[in-house]
Design a protein around this motif. Structure first.
Motif, PDB file in Angstrom:
ATOM      1  N   LEU A   1       1.856   3.417  -3.198  1.00  0.00           N
ATOM      2  CA  LEU A   1       1.629   4.510  -2.109  1.00  0.00           C
ATOM      3  C   LEU A   1       1.250   4.692  -1.348  1.00  0.00           C
ATOM      4  O   LEU A   1       0.859   5.254  -0.265  1.00  0.00           O
ATOM      5  CB  LEU A   1       1.352   5.411  -3.431  1.00  0.00           C
ATOM      6  CG  LEU A   1       2.458   6.338  -4.413  1.00  0.00           C
ATOM      7  CD1 LEU A   1       1.715   6.777  -5.598  1.00  0.00           C
ATOM      8  CD2 LEU A   1       3.524   6.523  -3.979  1.00  0.00           C
ATOM      9  N   PHE A   2       0.189   3.632  -1.157  1.00  0.00           N
ATOM     10  CA  PHE A   2      -0.908   3.475   0.452  1.00  0.00           C
ATOM     11  C   PHE A   2      -0.483   3.032   1.559  1.00  0.00           C
ATOM     12  O   PHE A   2      -0.885   3.825   2.567  1.00  0.00           O
ATOM     13  CB  PHE A   2      -2.286   3.212  -0.490  1.00  0.00           C
ATOM     14  CG  PHE A   2      -3.192   3.262   0.639  1.00  0.00           C
ATOM     15  CD1 PHE A   2      -3.938   3.993   1.266  1.00  0.00           C
ATOM     16  CD2 PHE A   2      -3.590   2.050   1.560  1.00  0.00           C
ATOM     17  CE1 PHE A   2      -4.973   4.294   2.053  1.00  0.00           C
ATOM     18  CE2 PHE A   2      -4.807   1.972   2.443  1.00  0.00           C
ATOM     19  CZ  PHE A   2      -4.896   2.681   3.087  1.00  0.00           C
TER      20      PHE A   2
ATOM     21  N   PHE B   1       3.045   2.944   1.959  1.00  0.00           N
ATOM     22  CA  PHE B   1       3.942   3.801   1.735  1.00  0.00           C
ATOM     23  C   PHE B   1       3.295   4.578   3.153  1.00  0.00           C
ATOM     24  O   PHE B   1       4.023   4.877   4.106  1.00  0.00           O
ATOM     25  CB  PHE B   1       4.916   4.724   0.935  1.00  0.00           C
ATOM     26  CG  PHE B   1       5.789   5.722   1.479  1.00  0.00           C
ATOM     27  CD1 PHE B   1       6.734   4.234   1.630  1.00  0.00           C
ATOM     28  CD2 PHE B   1       6.218   6.637   1.198  1.00  0.00           C
ATOM     29  CE1 PHE B   1       8.653   5.159   1.918  1.00  0.00           C
ATOM     30  CE2 PHE B   1       7.204   7.040   1.450  1.00  0.00           C
ATOM     31  CZ  PHE B   1       7.810   6.162   1.920  1.00  0.00           C
ATOM     32  N   TYR B   2       2.514   5.571   2.555  1.00  0.00           N
ATOM     33  CA  TYR B   2       1.672   6.644   3.496  1.00  0.00           C
ATOM     34  C   TYR B   2       1.174   5.822   4.508  1.00  0.00           C
ATOM     35  O   TYR B   2       1.768   6.442   5.752  1.00  0.00           O
ATOM     36  CB  TYR B   2       0.020   7.003   2.507  1.00  0.00           C
ATOM     37  CG  TYR B   2       0.119   7.904   3.424  1.00  0.00           C
ATOM     38  CD1 TYR B   2       0.181   9.806   3.690  1.00  0.00           C
ATOM     39  CD2 TYR B   2      -1.504   7.807   4.016  1.00  0.00           C
ATOM     40  CE1 TYR B   2      -0.361  10.067   4.340  1.00  0.00           C
ATOM     41  CE2 TYR B   2      -2.282   8.847   4.587  1.00  0.00           C
ATOM     42  CZ  TYR B   2      -1.673   9.890   5.365  1.00  0.00           C
ATOM     43  OH  TYR B   2      -2.802  10.580   5.598  1.00  0.00           O
ATOM     44  N   LEU B   3       0.654   5.132   4.508  1.00  0.00           N
ATOM     45  CA  LEU B   3       0.389   3.844   6.019  1.00  0.00           C
ATOM     46  C   LEU B   3       1.396   4.045   7.162  1.00  0.00           C
ATOM     47  O   LEU B   3       1.444   4.371   8.545  1.00  0.00           O
ATOM     48  CB  LEU B   3      -0.443   3.156   6.145  1.00  0.00           C
ATOM     49  CG  LEU B   3      -1.944   3.183   5.538  1.00  0.00           C
ATOM     50  CD1 LEU B   3      -2.776   1.700   5.086  1.00  0.00           C
ATOM     51  CD2 LEU B   3      -2.594   4.507   6.369  1.00  0.00           C
ATOM     52  N   SER B   4       2.436   3.468   6.324  1.00  0.00           N
ATOM     53  CA  SER B   4       3.511   3.004   7.619  1.00  0.00           C
ATOM     54  C   SER B   4       4.416   4.419   8.032  1.00  0.00           C
ATOM     55  O   SER B   4       4.513   4.089   9.574  1.00  0.00           O
ATOM     56  CB  SER B   4       4.772   2.362   6.822  1.00  0.00           C
ATOM     57  OG  SER B   4       5.380   3.385   5.582  1.00  0.00           O
ATOM     58  N   ILE B   5       4.333   5.486   6.974  1.00  0.00           N
ATOM     59  CA  ILE B   5       5.134   6.766   7.922  1.00  0.00           C
ATOM     60  C   ILE B   5       4.159   7.434   8.561  1.00  0.00           C
ATOM     61  O   ILE B   5       4.938   7.197  10.299  1.00  0.00           O
ATOM     62  CB  ILE B   5       4.978   7.639   6.590  1.00  0.00           C
ATOM     63  CG1 ILE B   5       6.759   7.133   5.731  1.00  0.00           C
ATOM     64  CG2 ILE B   5       5.559   8.747   7.298  1.00  0.00           C
ATOM     65  CD1 ILE B   5       6.430   7.826   4.897  1.00  0.00           C
ATOM     66  N   LYS B   6       2.684   7.023   8.180  1.00  0.00           N
ATOM     67  CA  LYS B   6       2.044   7.917   9.434  1.00  0.00           C
ATOM     68  C   LYS B   6       1.896   6.594  10.714  1.00  0.00           C
ATOM     69  O   LYS B   6       1.972   7.482  11.989  1.00  0.00           O
ATOM     70  CB  LYS B   6       0.392   7.352   8.767  1.00  0.00           C
ATOM     71  CG  LYS B   6      -0.214   8.676   9.633  1.00  0.00           C
ATOM     72  CD  LYS B   6      -1.721   8.631   8.606  1.00  0.00           C
ATOM     73  CE  LYS B   6      -2.832   9.592   9.848  1.00  0.00           C
ATOM     74  NZ  LYS B   6      -2.788  10.474   9.518  1.00  0.00           N
TER      75      LYS B   6
ATOM     76  N   LYS C   1       5.018   7.622  12.495  1.00  0.00           N
ATOM     77  CA  LYS C   1       5.539   8.808  13.183  1.00  0.00           C
ATOM     78  C   LYS C   1       4.775   9.114  14.509  1.00  0.00           C
ATOM     79  O   LYS C   1       5.194   9.608  15.563  1.00  0.00           O
ATOM     80  CB  LYS C   1       4.614   9.761  12.353  1.00  0.00           C
ATOM     81  CG  LYS C   1       6.148  10.054  11.241  1.00  0.00           C
ATOM     82  CD  LYS C   1       5.866  11.286  10.704  1.00  0.00           C
ATOM     83  CE  LYS C   1       6.777  11.331  10.011  1.00  0.00           C
ATOM     84  NZ  LYS C   1       6.966  12.932   8.969  1.00  0.00           N
TER      85      LYS C   1
END
Length: 51
Positions: A14-15, A17-22, A25
């Motif tokens: 999850l971490f 995944f969150y970093l890759s989206i951030k 964007k």
């Protein structure tokens, strides 16, 4: 013990995944921002701004 390992793996996934989206964007928004109009931007079009 197995539950703790699974929780750690899920948390790491999850971490990341969150970093890759951030990161994606932020990179896309900076890449497509319009440039401010200055004479020096004409260098990209092959024109000399000092003339």
């Amino acid at each position: 013990m197995l539950i703790i390992k699974l929780l750690i793996v899920v948390f790491l996934l999850l971490f990341f995944f969150y970093l890759s989206i951030k990161i994606t964007k932020r990179g896309l928004s900076k890449r497509y921002e319009p440039r401010a109009k200055t004479p020096w931007n004409s260098l990209n079009e092959g024109e000399d701004p000092t003339l």
